[in-house]
Scaffold this motif. Structure first.
Motif, PDB file in Angstrom:
ATOM      1  N   VAL A  45       0.889  -1.231   0.011  1.00  0.00           N
ATOM      2  CA  VAL A  45       0.213  -0.002  -0.045  1.00  0.00           C
ATOM      3  C   VAL A  45       1.012   1.164  -0.174  1.00  0.00           C
ATOM      4  O   VAL A  45       1.912   1.322   0.707  1.00  0.00           O
ATOM      5  CB  VAL A  45      -0.726   0.144   1.273  1.00  0.00           C
ATOM      6  N   LEU A  46       0.519   2.240  -0.989  1.00  0.00           N
ATOM      7  CA  LEU A  46       1.447   3.302  -1.093  1.00  0.00           C
ATOM      8  C   LEU A  46       0.258   4.671  -1.111  1.00  0.00           C
ATOM      9  O   LEU A  46      -0.612   4.593  -1.880  1.00  0.00           O
ATOM     10  CB  LEU A  46       2.224   3.766  -2.188  1.00  0.00           C
ATOM     11  N   VAL A  47       0.270   5.304   0.033  1.00  0.00           N
ATOM     12  CA  VAL A  47      -0.694   6.573   0.062  1.00  0.00           C
ATOM     13  C   VAL A  47      -0.142   7.784   0.177  1.00  0.00           C
ATOM     14  O   VAL A  47       1.100   7.919   1.092  1.00  0.00           O
ATOM     15  CB  VAL A  47      -1.710   6.291   1.450  1.00  0.00           C
ATOM     16  N   LEU A  48      -0.536   8.677  -0.654  1.00  0.00           N
ATOM     17  CA  LEU A  48      -0.068  10.054  -0.747  1.00  0.00           C
ATOM     18  C   LEU A  48      -1.315  11.035  -0.621  1.00  0.00           C
ATOM     19  O   LEU A  48      -2.123  10.368  -0.516  1.00  0.00           O
ATOM     20  CB  LEU A  48       0.639  10.457  -1.977  1.00  0.00           C
ATOM     21  N   SER A  49      -0.948  12.230  -0.158  1.00  0.00           N
ATOM     22  CA  SER A  49      -2.091  13.023   0.171  1.00  0.00           C
ATOM     23  C   SER A  49      -3.163  13.056  -1.216  1.00  0.00           C
ATOM     24  O   SER A  49      -4.207  13.648  -1.156  1.00  0.00           O
ATOM     25  CB  SER A  49      -1.524  14.378   0.355  1.00  0.00           C
ATOM     26  N   THR A  50      -2.585  13.106  -2.233  1.00  0.00           N
ATOM     27  CA  THR A  50      -3.298  12.998  -3.553  1.00  0.00           C
ATOM     28  C   THR A  50      -3.585  11.862  -4.247  1.00  0.00           C
ATOM     29  O   THR A  50      -4.112  11.692  -5.455  1.00  0.00           O
ATOM     30  CB  THR A  50      -2.668  14.081  -4.486  1.00  0.00           C
ATOM     31  N   ALA A  51      -3.007  10.640  -3.898  1.00  0.00           N
ATOM     32  CA  ALA A  51      -3.012   9.311  -4.498  1.00  0.00           C
ATOM     33  C   ALA A  51      -2.960   8.132  -3.726  1.00  0.00           C
ATOM     34  O   ALA A  51      -2.705   8.103  -2.715  1.00  0.00           O
ATOM     35  CB  ALA A  51      -1.812   9.337  -5.691  1.00  0.00           C
ATOM     36  N   LEU A  52      -3.737   7.185  -4.185  1.00  0.00           N
ATOM     37  CA  LEU A  52      -3.728   6.016  -3.600  1.00  0.00           C
ATOM     38  C   LEU A  52      -3.436   4.491  -4.508  1.00  0.00           C
ATOM     39  O   LEU A  52      -4.057   4.366  -5.459  1.00  0.00           O
ATOM     40  CB  LEU A  52      -5.128   5.711  -2.948  1.00  0.00           C
ATOM     41  N   MET A  53      -2.278   3.871  -4.094  1.00  0.00           N
ATOM     42  CA  MET A  53      -1.906   2.607  -4.821  1.00  0.00           C
ATOM     43  C   MET A  53      -1.843   1.650  -3.904  1.00  0.00           C
ATOM     44  O   MET A  53      -1.375   1.416  -2.810  1.00  0.00           O
ATOM     45  CB  MET A  53      -0.376   3.066  -5.280  1.00  0.00           C
ATOM     46  N   ILE A  54      -2.359   0.281  -4.262  1.00  0.00           N
ATOM     47  CA  ILE A  54      -2.421  -0.964  -3.858  1.00  0.00           C
ATOM     48  C   ILE A  54      -1.845  -2.064  -4.931  1.00  0.00           C
ATOM     49  O   ILE A  54      -2.033  -1.735  -5.891  1.00  0.00           O
ATOM     50  CB  ILE A  54      -3.643  -1.236  -3.094  1.00  0.00           C
ATOM     51  N   THR A  55      -1.295  -3.078  -4.251  1.00  0.00           N
ATOM     52  CA  THR A  55      -1.028  -4.174  -5.018  1.00  0.00           C
ATOM     53  C   THR A  55      -1.275  -5.498  -4.118  1.00  0.00           C
ATOM     54  O   THR A  55      -0.859  -5.361  -2.943  1.00  0.00           O
ATOM     55  CB  THR A  55       0.369  -4.283  -5.501  1.00  0.00           C
ATOM     56  N   VAL A  56      -1.626  -6.546  -4.818  1.00  0.00           N
ATOM     57  CA  VAL A  56      -2.050  -7.746  -4.230  1.00  0.00           C
ATOM     58  C   VAL A  56      -1.269  -8.802  -5.162  1.00  0.00           C
ATOM     59  O   VAL A  56      -1.781  -8.990  -6.369  1.00  0.00           O
ATOM     60  CB  VAL A  56      -3.494  -8.036  -3.996  1.00  0.00           C
ATOM     61  N   ASP A  57      -0.535  -9.623  -4.437  1.00  0.00           N
ATOM     62  CA  ASP A  57       0.038 -10.619  -5.464  1.00  0.00           C
ATOM     63  C   ASP A  57       0.129 -12.051  -4.491  1.00  0.00           C
ATOM     64  O   ASP A  57       0.701 -11.839  -3.466  1.00  0.00           O
ATOM     65  CB  ASP A  57       1.650 -10.073  -5.973  1.00  0.00           C
ATOM     66  N   ASP A  58       0.189 -13.053  -5.223  1.00  0.00           N
ATOM     67  CA  ASP A  58       0.259 -14.320  -4.557  1.00  0.00           C
ATOM     68  C   ASP A  58       0.330 -15.441  -5.924  1.00  0.00           C
ATOM     69  O   ASP A  58       0.014 -15.162  -7.200  1.00  0.00           O
ATOM     70  CB  ASP A  58      -0.924 -14.682  -3.919  1.00  0.00           C
ATOM     71  N   PRO A  59       1.266 -16.295  -5.708  1.00  0.00           N
ATOM     72  CA  PRO A  59       1.472 -17.516  -6.809  1.00  0.00           C
ATOM     73  C   PRO A  59       0.404 -17.912  -7.234  1.00  0.00           C
ATOM     74  O   PRO A  59       0.359 -18.545  -8.288  1.00  0.00           O
ATOM     75  CB  PRO A  59       2.393 -18.503  -6.016  1.00  0.00           C
ATOM     76  N   SER A  60      -0.787 -18.251  -6.433  1.00  0.00           N
ATOM     77  CA  SER A  60      -2.155 -18.508  -6.950  1.00  0.00           C
ATOM     78  C   SER A  60      -2.991 -17.671  -7.713  1.00  0.00           C
ATOM     79  O   SER A  60      -4.190 -18.187  -8.336  1.00  0.00           O
ATOM     80  CB  SER A  60      -2.875 -19.086  -5.661  1.00  0.00           C
ATOM     81  N   ILE A  61      -2.578 -16.517  -8.058  1.00  0.00           N
ATOM     82  CA  ILE A  61      -3.488 -15.512  -8.758  1.00  0.00           C
ATOM     83  C   ILE A  61      -2.516 -14.735  -9.496  1.00  0.00           C
ATOM     84  O   ILE A  61      -1.502 -14.548  -9.387  1.00  0.00           O
ATOM     85  CB  ILE A  61      -4.366 -14.765  -7.773  1.00  0.00           C
ATOM     86  N   SER A  62      -3.281 -13.803 -10.251  1.00  0.00           N
ATOM     87  CA  SER A  62      -2.351 -12.983 -11.459  1.00  0.00           C
ATOM     88  C   SER A  62      -2.293 -11.651 -10.479  1.00  0.00           C
ATOM     89  O   SER A  62      -3.225 -11.301  -9.774  1.00  0.00           O
ATOM     90  CB  SER A  62      -3.225 -12.455 -12.643  1.00  0.00           C
ATOM     91  N   ALA A  63      -1.334 -10.801 -10.387  1.00  0.00           N
ATOM     92  CA  ALA A  63      -1.231  -9.641  -9.439  1.00  0.00           C
ATOM     93  C   ALA A  63      -2.134  -8.823  -9.858  1.00  0.00           C
ATOM     94  O   ALA A  63      -2.612  -8.576 -10.918  1.00  0.00           O
ATOM     95  CB  ALA A  63       0.283  -9.298  -9.628  1.00  0.00           C
ATOM     96  N   ILE A  64      -2.712  -8.283  -8.810  1.00  0.00           N
ATOM     97  CA  ILE A  64      -3.878  -7.030  -8.738  1.00  0.00           C
ATOM     98  C   ILE A  64      -3.220  -5.732  -8.378  1.00  0.00           C
ATOM     99  O   ILE A  64      -2.482  -5.733  -7.234  1.00  0.00           O
ATOM    100  CB  ILE A  64      -5.051  -7.485  -7.926  1.00  0.00           C
ATOM    101  N   SER A  65      -3.031  -4.886  -9.269  1.00  0.00           N
ATOM    102  CA  SER A  65      -2.598  -3.626  -9.034  1.00  0.00           C
ATOM    103  C   SER A  65      -3.461  -2.408  -9.207  1.00  0.00           C
ATOM    104  O   SER A  65      -4.189  -2.453 -10.404  1.00  0.00           O
ATOM    105  CB  SER A  65      -1.058  -3.177  -9.686  1.00  0.00           C
TER     106      SER A  65
END
Length: 257
Positions: A45-65
């Protein structure tokens, strides 16, 4: 586990908290707690005052960003409290993911107070702050007049699409100018400094300064610096507006500068 739904829910929770004026570290903590319930190998998770970014990754799934730009920010402690409560209940297993997501969507659609209520509250706030600063009842009346001018400018601002800097500057300039001229024409002996100070109170960047300090102390230097700049710009716009209003009032009426 529906990883896509989890990512959407986490993004929505972070969006609502940032728009409500939450500190960066609080948003990161909440979003990270939600993502951790997936059991995925990697959650970022990366949070800035004007932006929000998340990533979920696991060998069993395709990475979600996912990335989201936060353009509207204000102060809504109710939304922050509600989102925080929902995330804690979900993490504790008290509610399902689907239920949390639906509640978050309802919260986003929920209408805030009507413009009329906000205008009345602005009027009351200005009068009460003026009295709190030590002004008399006569001073409070003049502060109420300047607050009405602020309200009129707020209504115009919402339709014009001008930025906050221009709104603060022009609204305070006109309010200060009008009260300064009115004082001279009516030959009323009022404390103009307290009237102007009370009028400016609702526009001062108190929350932005507080969040800037808290973000900086937590090590979020980018967000802290951004919030410091936001507070600085708001303070400058207020100062310029008051200065211009007093100067023009002095030129027109010859009153006290």
């Amino acid at each position: 586990m529906n990883y896509g739904l989890l990512a959407d829910a986490a993004m929505l929770a972070g969006e609502l908290m940032l728009q409500g004026g939450a500190e960066t570290y609080r948003v990161e903590d909440t979003v990270q707690r939600i993502l951790k319930t997936s059991g995925a190998e990697k959650t970022e998770v990366l949070v800035l005052s004007t932006a929000l970014m998340i990533t979920v990754d696991d060998p069993s799934i395709s990475a979600i960003s996912k990335t989201m730009r936060i353009s509207e920010r204000g102060t809504n402690l109710g939304d922050i409290c509600t989102v925080n409560g929902l995330s804690r209940k979900y993490c504790a297993g008290e509610i399902a993911l689907e239920e949390m997501y639906e509640e978050l969507k309802l919260l986003k659609k929920e209408k805030e107070y009507s413009p009329f209520v906000l205008y009345v509250c602005t009027l009351i706030t200005v009068i009460m702050f003026t009295l709190l600063l030590g002004a008399t009842a006569r001073d409070a009346v003049f502060a109420g007049i300047s607050a009405i001018i602020m309200v009129l400018f707020r209504a115009l601002f919402m339709k014009s699409g001008l930025n906050e800097f221009m709104y603060h500057m022009t609204a305070l300039a006109c309010a200060t100018f009008f009260v300064s001229v009115l004082q001279t024409l009516l030959k009323e002996n009022i404390n103009l400094e307290l009237v102007v100070a009370g009028t400016a109170m609702p526009l001062l960047p108190g929350v932005a300064i507080t969040n800037a300090i808290r973000d900086t102390l937590q090590g979020d230097y980018i967000s802290g610096a951004a919030r410091v700049m936001e507070a600085f710009v708001r303070a400058v716009s207020c100062a310029v507006g008051i200065g211009v209003g007093l100067y023009l009032g002095h030129l027109v009426s010859g009153g006290v500068l």
